[in-house]
Write a protein that holds these residues in place. Structure first.
Motif, PDB file in Angstrom:
ATOM      1  N   SER A 255       0.867  -1.182   0.000  1.00 25.84           N
ATOM      2  CA  SER A 255       0.000   0.000   0.000  1.00 25.84           C
ATOM      3  C   SER A 255       0.898   1.224   0.000  1.00 25.84           C
ATOM      4  N   ASP A 256       0.305   2.399   0.000  1.00 25.47           N
ATOM      5  CA  ASP A 256       1.066   3.652   0.037  1.00 25.47           C
ATOM      6  C   ASP A 256       0.956   4.262   1.432  1.00 25.47           C
ATOM      7  N   VAL A 257       2.077   4.725   1.963  1.00 27.37           N
ATOM      8  CA  VAL A 257       2.115   5.411   3.250  1.00 27.37           C
ATOM      9  C   VAL A 257       2.693   6.799   3.015  1.00 27.37           C
ATOM     10  N   ALA A 258       1.999   7.833   3.458  1.00 27.52           N
ATOM     11  CA  ALA A 258       2.406   9.213   3.165  1.00 27.52           C
ATOM     12  C   ALA A 258       2.774   9.949   4.446  1.00 27.52           C
ATOM     13  N   ASN A 259       3.675  10.895   4.307  1.00 30.55           N
ATOM     14  CA  ASN A 259       4.047  11.795   5.402  1.00 30.55           C
ATOM     15  C   ASN A 259       3.912  13.215   4.886  1.00 30.55           C
ATOM     16  N   GLY A 260       2.852  13.890   5.288  1.00 28.90           N
ATOM     17  CA  GLY A 260       2.615  15.243   4.794  1.00 28.90           C
ATOM     18  C   GLY A 260       3.245  16.331   5.635  1.00 28.90           C
ATOM     19  N   SER A 261       3.937  15.962   6.709  1.00 26.29           N
ATOM     20  CA  SER A 261       4.515  16.971   7.595  1.00 26.29           C
ATOM     21  C   SER A 261       5.908  17.372   7.114  1.00 26.29           C
ATOM     22  N   ASP A 262       6.491  18.350   7.785  1.00 20.23           N
ATOM     23  CA  ASP A 262       7.811  18.854   7.409  1.00 20.23           C
ATOM     24  C   ASP A 262       8.910  18.253   8.279  1.00 20.23           C
ATOM     25  N   ARG A 263       8.691  17.050   8.800  1.00 23.96           N
ATOM     26  CA  ARG A 263       9.689  16.384   9.636  1.00 23.96           C
ATOM     27  C   ARG A 263       9.702  14.897   9.296  1.00 23.96           C
ATOM     28  N   GLU A 264      10.761  14.220   9.718  1.00 21.54           N
ATOM     29  CA  GLU A 264      10.830  12.782   9.536  1.00 21.54           C
ATOM     30  C   GLU A 264       9.808  12.084  10.426  1.00 21.54           C
ATOM     31  N   GLN A 265       9.326  10.942   9.977  1.00 18.57           N
ATOM     32  CA  GLN A 265       8.369  10.166  10.761  1.00 18.57           C
ATOM     33  C   GLN A 265       8.807   8.701  10.792  1.00 18.57           C
ATOM     34  N   LYS A 266       9.184   8.210  11.961  1.00 21.67           N
ATOM     35  CA  LYS A 266       9.472   6.789  12.113  1.00 21.67           C
ATOM     36  C   LYS A 266       8.161   6.012  12.095  1.00 21.67           C
ATOM     37  N   PHE A 267       8.193   4.798  11.515  1.00 22.21           N
ATOM     38  CA  PHE A 267       6.969   4.012  11.449  1.00 22.21           C
ATOM     39  C   PHE A 267       7.310   2.523  11.381  1.00 22.21           C
ATOM     40  N   THR A 268       6.330   1.717  11.735  1.00 18.69           N
ATOM     41  CA  THR A 268       6.373   0.271  11.534  1.00 18.69           C
ATOM     42  C   THR A 268       5.125  -0.122  10.763  1.00 18.69           C
ATOM     43  N   TYR A 269       5.331  -0.758   9.623  1.00 15.22           N
ATOM     44  CA  TYR A 269       4.240  -1.169   8.730  1.00 15.22           C
ATOM     45  C   TYR A 269       3.990  -2.663   8.959  1.00 15.22           C
ATOM     46  N   ILE A 270       2.778  -2.998   9.390  1.00 18.32           N
ATOM     47  CA  ILE A 270       2.449  -4.367   9.783  1.00 18.32           C
ATOM     48  C   ILE A 270       1.375  -4.911   8.854  1.00 18.32           C
ATOM     49  N   ILE A 271       1.584  -6.144   8.382  1.00 16.31           N
ATOM     50  CA  ILE A 271       0.603  -6.805   7.525  1.00 16.31           C
ATOM     51  C   ILE A 271       0.216  -8.129   8.175  1.00 16.31           C
ATOM     52  N   MET A 272      -1.078  -8.288   8.415  1.00 17.91           N
ATOM     53  CA  MET A 272      -1.602  -9.531   8.978  1.00 17.91           C
ATOM     54  C   MET A 272      -2.617 -10.104   8.002  1.00 17.91           C
ATOM     55  N   ILE A 273      -2.478 -11.396   7.693  1.00 11.84           N
ATOM     56  CA  ILE A 273      -3.355 -12.057   6.723  1.00 11.84           C
ATOM     57  C   ILE A 273      -4.178 -13.114   7.446  1.00 11.84           C
ATOM     58  N   HIS A 274      -5.507 -13.068   7.234  1.00 16.45           N
ATOM     59  CA  HIS A 274      -6.423 -14.048   7.817  1.00 16.45           C
ATOM     60  C   HIS A 274      -7.101 -14.831   6.698  1.00 16.45           C
ATOM     61  N   ASP A 275      -7.364 -16.116   6.975  1.00 18.87           N
ATOM     62  CA  ASP A 275      -8.102 -16.914   6.007  1.00 18.87           C
ATOM     63  C   ASP A 275      -9.603 -16.797   6.256  1.00 18.87           C
ATOM     64  N   ALA A 276     -10.393 -17.610   5.541  1.00 15.61           N
ATOM     65  CA  ALA A 276     -11.850 -17.511   5.634  1.00 15.61           C
ATOM     66  C   ALA A 276     -12.366 -17.892   7.016  1.00 15.61           C
ATOM     67  N   ALA A 277     -11.557 -18.666   7.775  1.00 13.07           N
ATOM     68  CA  ALA A 277     -11.949 -19.046   9.140  1.00 13.07           C
ATOM     69  C   ALA A 277     -11.488 -18.022  10.166  1.00 13.07           C
ATOM     70  N   ASP A 278     -10.990 -16.881   9.692  1.00  9.42           N
ATOM     71  CA  ASP A 278     -10.491 -15.806  10.553  1.00  9.42           C
ATOM     72  C   ASP A 278      -9.274 -16.243  11.376  1.00  9.42           C
ATOM     73  N   THR A 279      -8.503 -17.176  10.817  1.00 12.08           N
ATOM     74  CA  THR A 279      -7.255 -17.617  11.444  1.00 12.08           C
ATOM     75  C   THR A 279      -6.088 -16.876  10.800  1.00 12.08           C
ATOM     76  N   ALA A 280      -5.211 -16.336  11.621  1.00 19.28           N
ATOM     77  CA  ALA A 280      -4.052 -15.624  11.086  1.00 19.28           C
ATOM     78  C   ALA A 280      -3.087 -16.627  10.468  1.00 19.28           C
ATOM     79  N   VAL A 281      -2.736 -16.410   9.207  1.00 19.67           N
ATOM     80  CA  VAL A 281      -1.813 -17.307   8.512  1.00 19.67           C
ATOM     81  C   VAL A 281      -0.477 -16.638   8.230  1.00 19.67           C
ATOM     82  N   SER A 282      -0.397 -15.343   8.419  1.00 18.11           N
ATOM     83  CA  SER A 282       0.873 -14.652   8.184  1.00 18.11           C
ATOM     84  C   SER A 282       0.883 -13.340   8.954  1.00 18.11           C
ATOM     85  N   LEU A 283       2.055 -13.013   9.498  1.00 11.12           N
ATOM     86  CA  LEU A 283       2.266 -11.724  10.163  1.00 11.12           C
ATOM     87  C   LEU A 283       3.666 -11.256   9.827  1.00 11.12           C
TER      88      LEU A 283
END
Length: 646
Positions: A415-443
């Motif tokens: 996806s796209d992550v934007a920083n519209g401010s005039d300073r640096e921004q530290k971040f952590t981008y997390i992706i969690m994938i669930h199957d049809a049974a709502d079980t997490a299959v990837s993090l």
């Protein structure tokens, strides 16, 4: 007469002195006294009386050595670094080695050196008169340890885990990860979650998971009843003596049940959601509510809280005062400054997230129970507007958009992550994938820094193993250990299909790969390289043989008839049987003209041939279906193929 030499070798980087009676002498420094088996070693040598652009030393462990060049970094100062690569060993318990041992490089910063479990790293310098000095550092394995904190934010529990295992810093040039198991009395299977290495603390791995008595375990959420013990387990496969080299040790931490009723009437909070700064300074108020700390009804009581910022992780501890006698409410206003920390002044910069921790028992142990609250320093807006995420999408490994990936296909979820401010921004981008049974299959997660007024498209790789419907949820946090949201979560839904279904769909869309045969004449081949085709495995081919090979005659004619067409156009579709015919023909030619060649030479070589005093390079190649010149309606005569088809 031999010159005598006296050398003082200093173990640390601290100041030292060297006494000498010769015109040439040296001191050797390492950045540590003890290393682990895959560490990076920083070297510094001072040679007095030497005027050169570099100096050569010998570095070695018990069974491996290198002659190594150090770079000149100043007057008489030479530096370098080398990475230890250990030995072949399974560090995860899956039966497969996880290391890449190698000894290679000549310096100053490109060296790799194999090492053992209990080994020594030695650097030696030899002088022209035969004298030699050396310095040695130990190489050891270590036993892992686990620390934890229990954080309660609005009565929701999160457990922050920190595993210390420097032996698992397998690649000093990147961030490693390890797996840990968490489980409870009510869910013995529990979860296996990844812990990521801290960038500024190699060998320390962190992760965070939540606890719920209402929902099943999934992703980084563990099911546990209020009366359950919670367990954190890590298996250490790199143990020092007296353990055997193939031994493993289960490191287990038990977290006893925590009675939430003890904190039902307690809380810590900031007076505002964010605090504006002026000239790099600001002030803020913390409020703690804890009736139990109202110990003396006739006087003002006090409590302590710990405060830290993104810029000052060590933080400060401040004392809060009861607002009135017998109130049980404690407040303190203190200052922020972007210049320094001091008593009651916290170092913090515009955009930092500020965290306040309150220990109800006021012990502040390294392993304790804390209530937490966060706020923002600056006027850039609420936290959820600081790094908004948008445009979630699924892409293949070539960057093409796809809506239905196949089982076994590597995909990128981005996806796209934007920083519209005039300073640096530290971040952590997390992706969690669930199957049809709502079980997490990837993090998975990615750490980074967004430059001012910029955007970034982070992605995580995933290979689906089963067909079905999936949902990928993307979070943007301040960091793994500070889960302050910088963006509302976003999602994308997609369906994973079978490989057979994908191929059928691609065929219907004309989106698939086919085998083509390319023939390039020497003159055009030379446009891309100075390579001489005659140095390949080349053969003279008669006109009859050109006609006998599938479509070869037409390809040769095309290189003469259409010399200005791109080489990518001069190809024709062929099938597997025709490829086999080419390979068998050239293999036979190879064996006729090179009877002593090995099988590999004749079966896997690139081939060139001479026909009518002209050289050609021939090779098969997979290309998209639409690349066929028959399908592209080329600019030349459409009847060309009809007239020239073999």
């Amino acid at each position: 007469m031999k010159t005598s030499l006296l050398i003082i070798i200093v173990l640390g980087i601290s100041a030292s002195s060297s006494l000498f009676v010769s015109d040439v002498y040296a001191s050797i420094y390492f950045d540590k006294d003890v290393y682990t088996w895959t560490d990076k070693i920083n070297i510094r040598v001072t040679e007095h009386g030497v005027d050169s652009e570099g100096t050569q030393v010998k570095i070695y462990t018990s069974n491996h050595e290198l002659n190594y060049n150090l770079a000149k970094a100043g007057n008489g100062l030479f530096t370098g670094e080398i990475i230890l690569t250990g030995f072949s060993h399974d560090v995860t318990g899956d039966g497969e080695p996880d290391t890449n041992p190698k000894t290679i490089g000549n310096g100053p910063n490109n060296g790799f050196l194999e090492s053992g479990r209990d080994d020594d790293f030695t650097l030696s310098i030899k002088f022209a008169d035969g004298d030699e000095i050396r310095k040695t550092a130990k190489i050891n394995w270590n036993v892992a340890t686990i620390d934890f904190d229990r954080l309660f934010i609005d009565s929701r529990e999160r457990i922050y885990i920190k595993v210390h295992d420097v032996d698992m810093n397998l690649n000093p040039e990147s961030r490693d990860k390890i797996s840990i198991q968490v489980f409870s009395d009510s869910d013995k299977a529990g979860l296996v979650i990844d812990a990521r290495e801290l960038p500024d603390d190699p060998g320390t791995f962190v992760t965070i998971f939540s606890v719920s008595s209402q929902h099943d375990s999934k992703g980084n959420r563990l099911f546990a009843l209020p009366s359950d013990m919670i367990y954190v387990q890590y298996d250490d496969h790199t143990l020092p003596k007296p353990y055997g080299i193939d031994d493993d040790l289960t490191v287990l931490v038990e977290l006893p049940p925590f009675p939430l009723e003890q904190i039902d009437d307690k809380k810590i909070e900031w007076s505002q959601g964010n605090y504006k700064t002026k000239n790099g300074t600001s002030s803020a108020k913390i409020i703690v509510t804890d009736p139990e700390q109202n110990k003396f009804a006739d006087s003002i009581d006090t409590v302590k809280a710990r405060i830290f910022s993104d810029s000052s992780i060590e933080g400060i501890t401040i004392e809060l005062y009861e607002t009135n006698k017998d109130s049980g409410i404690f407040e303190r206003t203190f200052a922020f400054s972007d210049k320094r920390s001091a008593p009651n002044i916290l170092y913090g910069r515009q955009g930092d997230t500020m965290t306040a921790l309150y220990d109800p028992v006021q012990s502040f142990d390294s392993e304790g129970v804390f209530m937490a609250a966060t706020t923002l320093l600056g006027s850039t807006g609420p936290p959820l507007e600081r790094a908004p995420a948008s445009h979630p999408r699924i892409m293949d490994s070539f960057g093409n958009f796809i809506d239905s990936p196949a089982v076994g296909q590597q995909i990128q979820i981005t996806s796209d992550v934007a920083n519209g401010s005039d300073r640096e921004q530290k971040f952590t981008y997390i992706i969690m994938i669930h199957d049809a049974a709502d079980t997490a299959v990837s993090l998975a997660w990615i750490d980074g820094i967004l430059n001012p007024e910029s955007s970034f498209s982070p992605s995580a790789s995933w290979i689906p193993q089963k067909e079905g419907h999936y949902v990928a949820t993307m979070f943007v946090w301040e960091s793994v250990d500070n889960p302050a949201a910088l963006s509302p979560p976003i999602q994308i839904e997609f369906t994973v299909i079978s490989e057979k279904e994908q191929k059928a769909k691609q065929y219907d869309d004309g989106d698939y790969m086919e085998m083509f045969m390319f023939v390039i004449p020497q003159g055009e081949f030379g446009q891309f390289t100075e390579f001489d085709l005659r140095t390949l495995h080349y053969y003279k081919i008669s006109p009859q043989e050109v006609d006998s090979l599938p479509r070869l005659n037409m390809l040769v004619n095309m290189t003469d008839d259409f010399p200005f067409e791109p080489l990518s156009e001069l190809s024709l579709r062929i099938n597997d049987d025709q490829i086999t015919q080419y390979r068998q023909f050239f293999e036979q030619k190879c064996r006729e003209q090179r009877p002593y060649a090995t099988n590999d030479v004749c079966m896997n070589a690139d081939f060139a041939f001479e026909h009518e005093e002209k050289w050609y390079y021939v090779y098969p190649k997979l290309a998209p279906h639409g690349n066929a010149i028959e399908d592209r309606k080329p600019s030349w005569d459409p009847e060309y193929f009809t007239r020239h088809e073999n």
